[in-house]
Design a protein around this motif. Structure first.
Motif, PDB file in Angstrom:
ATOM      1  N   THR A  74       0.841  -1.185   0.000  1.00 36.47           N
ATOM      2  CA  THR A  74       0.000   0.000   0.000  1.00 36.47           C
ATOM      3  C   THR A  74       0.883   1.244   0.000  1.00 36.47           C
ATOM      4  OG1 THR A  74      -0.127   0.205   2.421  1.00 36.47           O
ATOM      5  CG2 THR A  74      -1.738  -1.238   1.350  1.00 36.47           C
ATOM      6  N   VAL A  75       0.346   2.313  -0.543  1.00 37.78           N
ATOM      7  CA  VAL A  75       1.065   3.577  -0.587  1.00 37.78           C
ATOM      8  C   VAL A  75       1.369   4.064   0.825  1.00 37.78           C
ATOM      9  CG1 VAL A  75       0.860   6.014  -1.244  1.00 37.78           C
ATOM     10  CG2 VAL A  75       0.093   4.232  -2.816  1.00 37.78           C
ATOM     11  N   TYR A 119       3.636   5.096  -7.859  1.00 46.26           N
ATOM     12  CA  TYR A 119       3.515   6.485  -7.393  1.00 46.26           C
ATOM     13  C   TYR A 119       4.230   6.672  -6.062  1.00 46.26           C
ATOM     14  CZ  TYR A 119       0.913   9.609  -4.199  1.00 46.26           C
ATOM     15  OH  TYR A 119       0.559  10.479  -3.205  1.00 46.26           O
ATOM     16  N   ALA A 120       4.080   5.707  -5.166  1.00 44.55           N
ATOM     17  CA  ALA A 120       4.728   5.797  -3.856  1.00 44.55           C
ATOM     18  C   ALA A 120       6.247   5.705  -3.976  1.00 44.55           C
ATOM     19  CB  ALA A 120       4.197   4.693  -2.942  1.00 44.55           C
ATOM     20  N   VAL A 143      12.066  10.862  -5.069  1.00 40.50           N
ATOM     21  CA  VAL A 143      12.172  12.316  -5.233  1.00 40.50           C
ATOM     22  C   VAL A 143      12.488  12.985  -3.899  1.00 40.50           C
ATOM     23  CG1 VAL A 143      10.875  14.414  -5.776  1.00 40.50           C
ATOM     24  CG2 VAL A 143      10.682  12.416  -7.269  1.00 40.50           C
ATOM     25  N   VAL A 144      11.828  12.556  -2.830  1.00 33.94           N
ATOM     26  CA  VAL A 144      12.068  13.128  -1.505  1.00 33.94           C
ATOM     27  C   VAL A 144      13.509  12.888  -1.068  1.00 33.94           C
ATOM     28  CG1 VAL A 144      11.539  12.878   0.946  1.00 33.94           C
ATOM     29  CG2 VAL A 144       9.690  13.086  -0.713  1.00 33.94           C
ATOM     30  N   TRP A 145      14.002  11.672  -1.247  1.00 32.85           N
ATOM     31  CA  TRP A 145      15.375  11.373  -0.846  1.00 32.85           C
ATOM     32  C   TRP A 145      16.370  12.182  -1.672  1.00 32.85           C
ATOM     33  CZ3 TRP A 145      16.445   9.465   3.597  1.00 32.85           C
ATOM     34  CH2 TRP A 145      15.616   8.525   4.205  1.00 32.85           C
ATOM     35  N   CYS A 146      16.102  12.351  -2.956  1.00 34.08           N
ATOM     36  CA  CYS A 146      17.010  13.125  -3.812  1.00 34.08           C
ATOM     37  C   CYS A 146      17.059  14.587  -3.380  1.00 34.08           C
ATOM     38  CB  CYS A 146      16.577  13.024  -5.272  1.00 34.08           C
ATOM     39  SG  CYS A 146      16.879  11.414  -6.031  1.00 34.08           S
TER      40      CYS A 146
END
Length: 369
Positions: free
Chosen positions: A89-90, A170-171, A177-180
């Motif tokens: 799950t997301v 999507y998750a 993206v957040v980690w980058c």
């Protein structure tokens, strides 16, 4: 500990224990230049022995408390995910990333506690890595909290459309993206952090002119305030206001309980993060001022110490806060207690029934209040 305004080439008499969070070195009396570069700028002398003594006494305790609470709380959430949930799950994917970011952040704290008590004894490689891990974990934690709030908004307010778009891909993409973003925002620590001698080993920014370091400190201030506070705060408020309006327009049972929990989440986020980031903004304004009174600088130092530790404490315990407001995780926790402590089994007899009911998924069951 890496600071939002570390200095770049000044050394300090080690009778005062260094606080890597506070940019006080470049205003201390009896400074000498780091041999890595020559700086001809005039530095205003402000004696900060009281601030240094205060921080050196209390910061190690705060570091260890935050470390223990983070490992206990995040470890519990991690164990429940492993024991009772799956990464299909997301919600669970985001939650796992949030837990890992907080554990990464907390792992750096014992290093800084040791540094406060003596000197940096871990070498330059760990100086860079620990400083980077500290900020990567800190920044990613804020962004994952915001991302989870936005995903909750999609699941509740746009349930039909979200059922099609909220896939594992999507998750995973959002998490990458957040980690980058967090890594890019923390690159400065890898570049500037160095270990050098100043009547003892210090892990601080060094090797560049004071004008260069002052510019980077100013960029870091506004980066912290705008990207990692103001934008997340606006998103959190907007998402939860929308969720509240949606709940009020439905016949949802326990409507009042849901609204109370939403209010607590928003209020706690605002209460913990706003004072710290207001101080950060004042620091940015102060650093741009050509003439700052030492008394005003001292007051901001004390304010930064107190508000920073409140913000970091919330960062450490946030996964517990965000998960156990939901009935599903409450049910898992009851099952875990009943299994590990048999004498509680009779008092928690309804847990299995709750778990069965929560296992019957609705489009937004992961966010059931």
């Amino acid at each position: 500990m890496p600071s939002l305004e570390n200095t770049s080439g000044l050394s300090l008499n080690m009778s005062m224990v260094e606080d890597p969070f506070l940019d006080i070195w470049d205003m201390l009396a009896n400074v000498t230049y780091n041999p890595n570069y020559v700086d001809t700028e005039t530095v205003k002398n402000c004696r900060k022995s009281n601030v240094n003594n205060f921080v050196s006494k209390f910061n190690p305790a705060f570091c260890y408390v935050n470390f223990l609470l983070s490992y206990i709380g995040n470890g519990l959430v991690l164990y429940i995910i492993y024991k009772y949930e799956k990464l299909n799950t997301v919600t669970n994917i985001f939650l796992l990333n949030l837990v890992l970011s907080n554990i990464l952040f907390a792992t750096s704290l014992p290093f800084w506690a040791t540094y406060y008590l003596s000197e940096w004894i871990f070498g330059e490689v760990l100086c860079k890595l620990v400083s980077s891990a500290y900020f990567i974990g800190f920044y990613s934690s804020i962004l994952f909290l915001t991302l989870m709030t936005f995903d909750r908004y999609l699941a509740v307010v746009h349930a039909v459309a979200a059922a099609k778009s909220r896939k594992r891909s999507y998750a995973f993409i959002s998490s990458v993206v957040v980690w980058c973003i967090s890594i890019i925002a923390s690159v400065k620590e890898l570049v500037f952090q160095k270990v050098w001698e100043s009547n003892g080993l210090v892990c601080e920014e060094a090797g560049y002119s004071e004008s260069t370091m002052a510019l980077w400190r100013l960029v870091t201030y506004y980066q912290q305030f705008l990207v990692f506070f103001l934008l997340p705060l606006l998103m959190v408020v907007y998402c939860y206001v929308s969720i509240t309006i949606r709940i009020l327009s439905t016949r949802m049972k326990e409507k009042c309980r849901a609204i109370k929990l939403i209010f607590i989440i928003v209020f706690t986020f605002f209460l913990c993060w706003t004072p710290y980031n207001v101080v950060i903004l004042l620091r940015a304004i102060q650093s741009s001022s050509p003439d700052v009174e030492c008394a005003d600088s001292d007051r901001l130092d004390y304010a930064l110490f107190v508000t920073r530790n409140v913000a970091y404490l919330y960062c450490c315990i946030s996964p517990v806060f965000y998960t156990f407001v939901g009935k599903k995780f409450q049910s898992h926790f009851k099952r875990l207690l009943a299994k590990k402590i048999p004498c509680l089994r009779r008092h928690l007899s309804l847990s299995s029934q709750s778990t069965r009911s929560t296992s019957q998924k609705t489009p937004h069951s992961d966010y059931e209040y």
